[in-house]
Design a protein around this motif. Sequence first.
Motif, PDB file in Angstrom:
ATOM      1  N   LEU A  20       3.628  -9.028   6.763  1.00 11.54           N
ATOM      2  CA  LEU A  20       5.040  -9.453   5.957  1.00 11.54           C
ATOM      3  C   LEU A  20       4.888 -11.174   6.038  1.00 11.54           C
ATOM      4  O   LEU A  20       5.542 -11.914   5.135  1.00 11.54           O
ATOM      5  CB  LEU A  20       6.204  -8.924   6.856  1.00 11.54           C
ATOM      6  N   ARG A  21       4.573 -11.540   7.017  1.00 10.49           N
ATOM      7  CA  ARG A  21       4.451 -13.224   7.092  1.00 10.49           C
ATOM      8  C   ARG A  21       3.590 -13.554   5.854  1.00 10.49           C
ATOM      9  O   ARG A  21       4.106 -14.698   5.335  1.00 10.49           O
ATOM     10  CB  ARG A  21       3.707 -13.512   8.448  1.00 10.49           C
ATOM     11  N   LYS A  22       2.549 -13.019   5.293  1.00  8.39           N
ATOM     12  CA  LYS A  22       1.784 -13.616   4.256  1.00  8.39           C
ATOM     13  C   LYS A  22       2.487 -13.342   2.938  1.00  8.39           C
ATOM     14  O   LYS A  22       2.455 -13.985   1.891  1.00  8.39           O
ATOM     15  CB  LYS A  22       0.540 -12.808   4.109  1.00  8.39           C
ATOM     16  N   MET A 217      10.379  -2.264  14.785  1.00 14.55           N
ATOM     17  CA  MET A 217      10.745  -1.129  14.116  1.00 14.55           C
ATOM     18  C   MET A 217      11.332  -1.656  12.569  1.00 14.55           C
ATOM     19  O   MET A 217      11.164  -0.932  11.625  1.00 14.55           O
ATOM     20  CB  MET A 217      11.825  -0.393  14.737  1.00 14.55           C
ATOM     21  N   THR A 218      11.841  -2.906  12.715  1.00 17.77           N
ATOM     22  CA  THR A 218      12.352  -3.341  11.363  1.00 17.77           C
ATOM     23  C   THR A 218      11.139  -3.723  10.563  1.00 17.77           C
ATOM     24  O   THR A 218      11.152  -3.726   9.228  1.00 17.77           O
ATOM     25  CB  THR A 218      12.908  -4.477  11.610  1.00 17.77           C
ATOM     26  N   ALA A 219      10.189  -4.302  11.254  1.00 15.57           N
ATOM     27  CA  ALA A 219       8.960  -4.900  10.418  1.00 15.57           C
ATOM     28  C   ALA A 219       8.212  -3.494   9.787  1.00 15.57           C
ATOM     29  O   ALA A 219       7.829  -3.558   8.609  1.00 15.57           O
ATOM     30  CB  ALA A 219       7.926  -5.479  11.399  1.00 15.57           C
ATOM     31  N   MET A 220       7.948  -2.573  10.629  1.00 12.79           N
ATOM     32  CA  MET A 220       7.422  -1.141   9.999  1.00 12.79           C
ATOM     33  C   MET A 220       8.153  -0.626   8.866  1.00 12.79           C
ATOM     34  O   MET A 220       7.611  -0.381   7.658  1.00 12.79           O
ATOM     35  CB  MET A 220       6.961  -0.369  11.035  1.00 12.79           C
ATOM     36  N   THR A 221       9.561  -0.653   9.140  1.00  9.66           N
ATOM     37  CA  THR A 221      10.431  -0.064   7.968  1.00  9.66           C
ATOM     38  C   THR A 221      10.430  -0.933   6.769  1.00  9.66           C
ATOM     39  O   THR A 221      10.324  -0.361   5.528  1.00  9.66           O
ATOM     40  CB  THR A 221      11.855   0.034   8.356  1.00  9.66           C
ATOM     41  N   ILE A 222      10.543  -2.373   6.781  1.00  3.74           N
ATOM     42  CA  ILE A 222      10.623  -3.185   5.605  1.00  3.74           C
ATOM     43  C   ILE A 222       9.109  -3.155   4.884  1.00  3.74           C
ATOM     44  O   ILE A 222       9.200  -2.892   3.665  1.00  3.74           O
ATOM     45  CB  ILE A 222      10.792  -4.762   5.793  1.00  3.74           C
ATOM     46  N   LEU A 223       7.998  -3.190   5.775  1.00  2.00           N
ATOM     47  CA  LEU A 223       6.704  -2.979   4.927  1.00  2.00           C
ATOM     48  C   LEU A 223       6.463  -1.859   4.355  1.00  2.00           C
ATOM     49  O   LEU A 223       6.027  -1.684   3.221  1.00  2.00           O
ATOM     50  CB  LEU A 223       5.681  -3.385   6.110  1.00  2.00           C
ATOM     51  N   ASP A 224       7.106  -0.697   5.091  1.00  2.00           N
ATOM     52  CA  ASP A 224       6.711   0.508   4.430  1.00  2.00           C
ATOM     53  C   ASP A 224       7.563   0.672   3.165  1.00  2.00           C
ATOM     54  O   ASP A 224       6.836   1.168   2.110  1.00  2.00           O
ATOM     55  CB  ASP A 224       7.414   1.715   5.398  1.00  2.00           C
ATOM     56  N   TYR A 225       8.822   0.277   3.015  1.00  2.00           N
ATOM     57  CA  TYR A 225       9.434   0.268   1.859  1.00  2.00           C
ATOM     58  C   TYR A 225       8.856  -0.316   0.689  1.00  2.00           C
ATOM     59  O   TYR A 225       8.997  -0.163  -0.450  1.00  2.00           O
ATOM     60  CB  TYR A 225      11.023   0.076   2.232  1.00  2.00           C
ATOM     61  N   ILE A 226       8.537  -1.872   0.957  1.00  2.00           N
ATOM     62  CA  ILE A 226       7.749  -2.847  -0.002  1.00  2.00           C
ATOM     63  C   ILE A 226       6.574  -1.918  -0.556  1.00  2.00           C
ATOM     64  O   ILE A 226       6.473  -2.030  -1.690  1.00  2.00           O
ATOM     65  CB  ILE A 226       7.365  -3.972   1.045  1.00  2.00           C
ATOM     66  N   MET A 227       5.816  -1.242   0.281  1.00  2.69           N
ATOM     67  CA  MET A 227       4.583  -0.434  -0.155  1.00  2.69           C
ATOM     68  C   MET A 227       5.056   0.632  -1.093  1.00  2.69           C
ATOM     69  O   MET A 227       4.440   0.883  -2.113  1.00  2.69           O
ATOM     70  CB  MET A 227       3.802  -0.127   0.927  1.00  2.69           C
ATOM     71  N   LEU A 228       5.957   1.258  -0.593  1.00  6.36           N
ATOM     72  CA  LEU A 228       6.476   2.404  -1.565  1.00  6.36           C
ATOM     73  C   LEU A 228       7.094   1.995  -2.917  1.00  6.36           C
ATOM     74  O   LEU A 228       6.710   2.533  -3.869  1.00  6.36           O
ATOM     75  CB  LEU A 228       7.814   3.204  -0.898  1.00  6.36           C
ATOM     76  N   ASN A 229       8.081   0.830  -2.808  1.00  9.01           N
ATOM     77  CA  ASN A 229       8.246   0.225  -3.911  1.00  9.01           C
ATOM     78  C   ASN A 229       7.277  -0.001  -5.049  1.00  9.01           C
ATOM     79  O   ASN A 229       7.405  -0.162  -6.231  1.00  9.01           O
ATOM     80  CB  ASN A 229       9.231  -1.002  -4.059  1.00  9.01           C
ATOM     81  N   ASN A 230       6.186  -0.437  -4.574  1.00  8.99           N
ATOM     82  CA  ASN A 230       5.162  -1.285  -5.332  1.00  8.99           C
ATOM     83  C   ASN A 230       4.012  -0.263  -5.442  1.00  8.99           C
ATOM     84  O   ASN A 230       2.828  -0.506  -5.751  1.00  8.99           O
ATOM     85  CB  ASN A 230       4.542  -2.543  -4.663  1.00  8.99           C
ATOM     86  N   ASN A 231       4.140   0.928  -4.847  1.00  9.89           N
ATOM     87  CA  ASN A 231       3.090   1.945  -4.834  1.00  9.89           C
ATOM     88  C   ASN A 231       1.780   1.538  -4.512  1.00  9.89           C
ATOM     89  O   ASN A 231       0.483   1.828  -4.949  1.00  9.89           O
ATOM     90  CB  ASN A 231       2.916   2.448  -6.384  1.00  9.89           C
ATOM     91  N   ILE A 232       1.841   0.910  -3.344  1.00  7.45           N
ATOM     92  CA  ILE A 232       0.622   0.532  -2.703  1.00  7.45           C
ATOM     93  C   ILE A 232       0.093   1.520  -1.550  1.00  7.45           C
ATOM     94  O   ILE A 232       0.835   2.305  -0.608  1.00  7.45           O
ATOM     95  CB  ILE A 232       0.796  -0.852  -1.750  1.00  7.45           C
ATOM     96  N   VAL A 233      -1.167   1.673  -1.519  1.00 10.45           N
ATOM     97  CA  VAL A 233      -1.815   2.617  -0.839  1.00 10.45           C
ATOM     98  C   VAL A 233      -2.748   1.959   0.164  1.00 10.45           C
ATOM     99  O   VAL A 233      -3.714   1.217  -0.358  1.00 10.45           O
ATOM    100  CB  VAL A 233      -2.364   4.097  -1.459  1.00 10.45           C
ATOM    101  N   VAL A 234      -2.569   2.149   1.571  1.00 10.56           N
ATOM    102  CA  VAL A 234      -3.372   1.551   2.424  1.00 10.56           C
ATOM    103  C   VAL A 234      -4.455   2.466   3.186  1.00 10.56           C
ATOM    104  O   VAL A 234      -4.169   3.709   3.502  1.00 10.56           O
ATOM    105  CB  VAL A 234      -2.721   0.725   3.648  1.00 10.56           C
TER     106      VAL A 234
END
Length: 234
Positions: A20-22, A217-234
């Motif tokens: 998220l920092r990046k 917990m906030t960081a994981m939730t925010i990053l998870d939803y950014i990935m979902l919104n952008n269809n990012i698969v890690v």
Amino acid sequence: SSARITISRCVGGALAKLVLRKMGISITAYTSQIGDIALDRDYSKYDLSSVESNIVRCPDAEVATKMEHLISEVKAEGDTIGGIITCVVKGCPVGVGEPEFGKLHAVLGAAMLGINAAKGFEIGEGFNCVTSRGSQQNDIFTSDNGKIHTTSNHSGGIQGGISNGEDIYFRVAFKPVATILQEQPTVDKDGNNTTLRARGRHDPCVLPRAVPVVEAMTAMTILDYIMLNNNIVV
């Protein structure tokens, strides 16, 4: 359910915070209340970079000292005390979240209430908004040289379940730890009345230790939803 289970959450959250920092997103949580000793609800009044400057993780040194003294008094009595942690997310892009199932504030609430001893969650003005009128609470959109933002942020950066680009801020209430070093009436495995007195090392207040857990917990939730919104698969 031991609070030691949160160590894995902190590891995952630390990695999420690096990503998220990046993206220019920062997450800062702090102790805003212990017992009846509380900071102002407006987080902008404090220097959040000073959170780690004291053991209770409070951005106001004078209030932090009062909190420390209160915890010491409670500990000497063999008792425990609760409080509130405030969390602020800056730089979250517009459009993160879902309008119906999976609202961003709902998943943040679920993440926070999944932390041991967490008993309450409010975002934005939270319970304070119930005495206001809609005309007072509505966050008005305005355009400043083509950049759209709101003139206030009562909603806490999320409207209709979706981030609007403003700071996301919320508060999490933690109850006093159930394990106290005093005798308490209880019932044994056979249903007989008895008394229980805990032994060992137990925190009189979980708030300082819970701050990094809230951030994780906030960081994981925010990053998870950014990935979902952008269809990012890690």
